[in-house]
Design an enzyme around this catalytic site. Structure first.
Site, PDB file in Angstrom:
ATOM      1  NE  ARG A  51      20.739  83.083  29.498  1.00 52.55           N
ATOM      2  CZ  ARG A  51      21.346  83.186  28.319  1.00 52.55           C
ATOM      3  NH1 ARG A  51      22.362  84.000  28.179  1.00 52.55           N
ATOM      4  NH2 ARG A  51      20.939  82.480  27.285  1.00 52.55           N
ATOM      5  CE  LYS A 148      26.622  63.223  23.862  1.00 51.77           C
ATOM      6  NZ  LYS A 148      26.711  62.233  22.836  1.00 51.77           N
ATOM      7  CG  HIS A 178      21.201  59.023  26.380  1.00 46.89           C
ATOM      8  ND1 HIS A 178      22.092  59.868  25.777  1.00 46.89           N
ATOM      9  CD2 HIS A 178      20.613  58.333  25.387  1.00 46.89           C
ATOM     10  CE1 HIS A 178      22.041  59.677  24.479  1.00 46.89           C
ATOM     11  NE2 HIS A 178      21.150  58.766  24.200  1.00 46.89           N
ATOM     12  CE  LYS A 182      19.919  54.359  23.772  1.00 47.31           C
ATOM     13  NZ  LYS A 182      18.703  54.750  23.053  1.00 47.31           N
ATOM     14  CD  GLU A 216      22.979  59.129  15.462  1.00 53.60           C
ATOM     15  OE1 GLU A 216      22.220  59.700  16.233  1.00 53.60           O
ATOM     16  OE2 GLU A 216      24.118  59.565  15.181  1.00 53.60           O
ATOM     17  CG  ASP A 235      28.304  63.106  19.372  1.00 54.30           C
ATOM     18  OD1 ASP A 235      28.046  63.793  20.380  1.00 54.30           O
ATOM     19  OD2 ASP A 235      27.420  62.647  18.616  1.00 54.30           O
ATOM     20  CG  HIS A 240      26.642  57.138  23.548  1.00 59.13           C
ATOM     21  ND1 HIS A 240      26.362  57.569  24.817  1.00 59.13           N
ATOM     22  CD2 HIS A 240      26.272  58.155  22.722  1.00 59.13           C
ATOM     23  CE1 HIS A 240      25.841  58.787  24.757  1.00 59.13           C
ATOM     24  NE2 HIS A 240      25.784  59.168  23.500  1.00 59.13           N
ATOM     25  CE  LYS A 331      25.500  62.915  14.266  1.00 61.61           C
ATOM     26  NZ  LYS A 331      24.287  62.474  14.969  1.00 61.61           N
TER      27      LYS A 331
HETATM   28  P1  NAP Z   1      19.946  74.481  24.733  1.00 62.23           P
HETATM   29  O1  NAP Z   1      18.724  74.099  23.983  1.00 62.23           O
HETATM   30  O2  NAP Z   1      20.872  75.477  24.142  1.00 62.23           O
HETATM   31  O3  NAP Z   1      19.459  75.012  26.153  1.00 62.23           O
HETATM   32  C1  NAP Z   1      20.327  75.657  27.051  1.00 62.23           C
HETATM   33  C2  NAP Z   1      19.568  76.063  28.303  1.00 62.23           C
HETATM   34  O4  NAP Z   1      20.465  76.761  29.133  1.00 62.23           O
HETATM   35  C3  NAP Z   1      18.390  76.964  28.034  1.00 62.23           C
HETATM   36  O5  NAP Z   1      17.350  76.633  28.943  1.00 62.23           O
HETATM   37  C4  NAP Z   1      18.936  78.334  28.370  1.00 62.23           C
HETATM   38  O6  NAP Z   1      17.850  79.143  28.724  1.00 62.23           O
HETATM   39  C5  NAP Z   1      19.855  77.989  29.540  1.00 62.23           C
HETATM   40  N1  NAP Z   1      20.920  78.954  29.757  1.00 62.23           N
HETATM   41  C6  NAP Z   1      21.762  79.474  28.832  1.00 62.23           C
HETATM   42  N2  NAP Z   1      22.624  80.331  29.414  1.00 62.23           N
HETATM   43  C7  NAP Z   1      22.314  80.341  30.735  1.00 62.23           C
HETATM   44  C8  NAP Z   1      22.857  81.023  31.852  1.00 62.23           C
HETATM   45  N3  NAP Z   1      23.876  81.884  31.743  1.00 62.23           N
HETATM   46  N4  NAP Z   1      22.304  80.806  33.067  1.00 62.23           N
HETATM   47  C9  NAP Z   1      21.249  79.936  33.210  1.00 62.23           C
HETATM   48  N5  NAP Z   1      20.716  79.271  32.183  1.00 62.23           N
HETATM   49  C10 NAP Z   1      21.234  79.458  30.956  1.00 62.23           C
HETATM   50  O7  NAP Z   1      20.831  73.212  25.092  1.00 62.23           O
HETATM   51  P2  NAP Z   1      20.356  71.690  25.208  1.00 62.23           P
HETATM   52  O8  NAP Z   1      20.378  71.093  23.860  1.00 62.23           O
HETATM   53  O9  NAP Z   1      19.108  71.615  26.016  1.00 62.23           O
HETATM   54  O10 NAP Z   1      21.579  71.041  25.988  1.00 62.23           O
HETATM   55  C11 NAP Z   1      21.739  71.163  27.392  1.00 62.23           C
HETATM   56  C12 NAP Z   1      22.871  70.256  27.836  1.00 62.23           C
HETATM   57  O11 NAP Z   1      22.518  68.918  27.527  1.00 62.23           O
HETATM   58  C13 NAP Z   1      24.210  70.510  27.129  1.00 62.23           C
HETATM   59  O12 NAP Z   1      25.256  70.190  28.018  1.00 62.23           O
HETATM   60  C14 NAP Z   1      24.199  69.493  25.990  1.00 62.23           C
HETATM   61  O13 NAP Z   1      25.483  69.166  25.584  1.00 62.23           O
HETATM   62  C15 NAP Z   1      23.521  68.334  26.683  1.00 62.23           C
HETATM   63  N6  NAP Z   1      22.879  67.392  25.765  1.00 62.23           N
HETATM   64  C16 NAP Z   1      21.853  67.783  24.970  1.00 62.23           C
HETATM   65  C17 NAP Z   1      21.259  66.873  24.124  1.00 62.23           C
HETATM   66  C18 NAP Z   1      20.098  67.252  23.267  1.00 62.23           C
HETATM   67  O14 NAP Z   1      19.563  66.356  22.616  1.00 62.23           O
HETATM   68  N7  NAP Z   1      19.672  68.487  23.237  1.00 62.23           N
HETATM   69  C19 NAP Z   1      21.715  65.550  24.071  1.00 62.23           C
HETATM   70  C20 NAP Z   1      22.765  65.169  24.903  1.00 62.23           C
HETATM   71  C21 NAP Z   1      23.331  66.098  25.746  1.00 62.23           C
HETATM   72  P3  NAP Z   1      17.911  80.750  28.732  1.00 62.23           P
HETATM   73  O15 NAP Z   1      18.391  81.171  27.382  1.00 62.23           O
HETATM   74  O16 NAP Z   1      16.505  81.113  29.057  1.00 62.23           O
HETATM   75  O17 NAP Z   1      18.851  81.090  29.807  1.00 62.23           O
END
Ligand code: NAP
Length: 482
Positions: A51, A148, A178, A182, A216, A235, A240, A331
């Site tokens: 966004r 996930k 993921h 690995k 962890e 989780d 995993h 953890k």
């Molecule tokens: P995040 O940091 O909260 O990022 C969310 C992203 O979605 C941001 O780019 C946000 O940007 C965008 N977004 C939010 N609302 C939106 C909308 N209505 N339309 C379009 N874009 C939108 O989340 P994240 O940690 O990157 O996680 C993303 C996914 O990966 C999730 O499913 C999470 O469960 C999974 N995941 C993450 C990790 C990790 O280490 N972070 C690990 C495993 C899995 P804007 O606010 O600019 O829209």
């Protein structure tokens, strides 16, 4: 040793959620490394979408910052970096809103592979899937990558699968775990199925037990509310650890082909015995060493969510009946260590006499740190003092064995390239995920029915005392977490 790199076909990869944490830490750095290695062809493009109203130039600046921060301290070569950034584009778009989608459609090319990476909260997956359909972006060969967590229980996973099935064929859907990307995890399959050595011993007759550990040192790390809702069972274990167990326990697939491999993994999940309440221990870390306890970190004083779980499970198959699998993850433990240890049975008779010290052979596959394999074998202790035995490690660090300068790729590098190649082998199929939830759900339901509380454990320890008992009562012990 220079790894052979085969460029993938030209592609447009849309990363929804491109400004988020996962994109910054994993997706963009992984794409850069593949680019720098020559695997991304010159015509490949990555289009960020979120966004935030960024211009393409602002998004490139954002990506440059992420690369500077998350390339493991290796500063990117400026020329490669500039060339990579040129491949990046950006479209501001709200998943649930019509605006932006037409712009996105206008940026995509018809004559290249099109893939859409849903790196956003799962609540937005349905909007993204519908948006792709509505704007003519869902061609038969379009691929979608789903992050996930895939559901919270069997019901929600089924609903998510049903939603995806309304828009896509199963062959278009890439559910990421993921761990499967690995290098060492893939090596598990190579070790088992490319060597004659292990297969004859790989069964309950010769394997005493298997331990799978993912430990962890970090706590919930800013993901408090998600984690309090999920806990270690959802989780980590449901996905995993379950995937690792499958790769250890599965029958040889007839080919290294997506459905053949996933069919065999599914059979393992379906053969898992239900976990008995006495065969599972939950833990929750307390405060200590200047760090907050779990309850304080997640902001929920009465929380009963587990930050640690250890369990024993059997696999009801001809191959494994009688060999328990012990799984544990947690953890704030003593060390960050992930490994699979296959402990073999003792030889039927010792020609060296009963008093000779005896240690079972153990094959350890280390996922982190220092990915590699160790085989513990008995040898004669050197010297003239009679036949004294000693167990030693045949140790192989992949980094050392493969030579200086070999970069062990991050899981996301492999997985994203597999999406472009159209290879689903290392992605979970819908039925696999549902089977894993069908096994997990009763365990979690049992805790809430019985009102079980997790056992407290000290941060920096190896988990709750009761988890040690899970092994001790079977005359076995956990390997030390180091
Ligand atoms: P995040 O940091 O909260 O990022 C969310 C992203 O979605 C941001 O780019 C946000 O940007 C965008 N977004 C939010 N609302 C939106 C909308 N209505 N339309 C379009 N874009 C939108 O989340 P994240 O940690 O990157 O996680 C993303 C996914 O990966 C999730 O499913 C999470 O469960 C999974 N995941 C993450 C990790 C990790 O280490 N972070 C690990 C495993 C899995 P804007 O606010 O600019 O829209």
């Amino acid at each position: 040793m220079v790894a052979r790199v085969i460029p993938v076909d030209p592609f447009d990869l849309v990363v929804f959620g491109a400004t988020g944490d996962l994109a910054r830490r994993k997706i963009l750095p992984s794409l850069f490394r593949r680019f720098a290695d020559g695997q991304m062809p010159p015509e490949a493009r990555v289009i960020g979408a979120a966004r935030s109203p960024l211009s393409p130039a602002e998004f490139r600046a954002h990506a440059a910052e992420a690369l500077a921060e998350y390339l493991d301290g290796v500063p990117p070569d400026p020329a490669s970096m500039a060339a990579f950034l040129e491949r990046l584009d950006y479209v501001a778009l709200d998943a649930g809103d019509a605006a932006g989608w037409q712009t996105l459609a206008g940026r995509l090319r018809d004559d290249v592979v099109q893939a859409h990476y849903f790196s956003v909260a799962p609540a937005l997956f349905a909007d993204l899937a519908a948006g792709l359909d509505r704007h003519g972006l869902n061609r038969p060969e379009t691929r979608v990558v789903v992050e996930k967590p895939f559901g919270h229980d069997l019901g929600s996973a089924r609903a998510l699968n049903a939603m995806l099935a309304q828009h896509f064929d199963e062959g278009q859907v890439y559910r990421i775990d993921h761990y499967l990307g690995k290098e060492t995890v893939q090596n598990l399959m190579a070790v088992r199925f490319a060597n004659i050595l292990f297969e004859p011993l790989w069964n309950a007759r010769f394997v005493d037990h298997v331990q799978i550990t993912v430990a962890e040192t970090v706590g919930v790390d800013g993901r408090g509310s998600y984690y309090d809702d999920a806990g270690a069972m959802r989780d980590m274990v449901q996905n995993h650890l379950m995937q690792l167990l499958c790769l250890i326990a599965m029958e040889p697939p007839h080919r290294f082909d997506p459905d053949a491999v996933r069919d065999e993994k599914l059979k393992v999940i379906r053969a898992l015995d239900p976990v008995q309440p006495g065969d599972i221990v939950r833990g929750q870390y307390g405060a200590g060493n200047g760090a907050k306890g779990f309850a304080e970190e997640v902001g929920n004083p009465g929380t009963r969510t587990e930050s640690y779980v250890a369990l024993k499970v059997g696999v009801s198959s001809w191959r494994w009946k009688g060999t328990p699998f012990y799984l544990r993850t947690g953890k704030r433990l003593r060390a960050r260590a992930s490994e699979i240890a296959v402990t073999f049975r003792d030889p039927p008779h010792s020609i060296f006499g009963e008093e000779a010290p005896w240690r079972a052979n153990v094959l350890v596959i280390r996922l982190q740190p220092d990915e590699g394999m160790t085989l513990r074998v008995m040898i004669k202790e050197p010297g003239p003092g009679g036949m004294r035995l000693k167990d030693v490690a045949l140790d192989m660090s992949f980094a050392e064995a493969l030579g200086e300068g070999v970069h062990i790729p991050d899981a996301y590098e492999r997985l994203i390239m597999d999406v472009i190649r159209g290879n689903q082998t290392l992605f979970m199929r819908g039925d696999e995920v549902e089977a894993a939830w069908a096994w997990t759900d009763p365990v979690i339901a049992g805790w809430s029915e019985r009102g079980d509380r997790p056992h407290p454990y000290d941060p920096g320890s190896s988990g709750p005392e009761d988890a040690l008992m899970l092994m001790h009562r079977d005359g076995r012990r956990w390997r030390e977490i180091r």
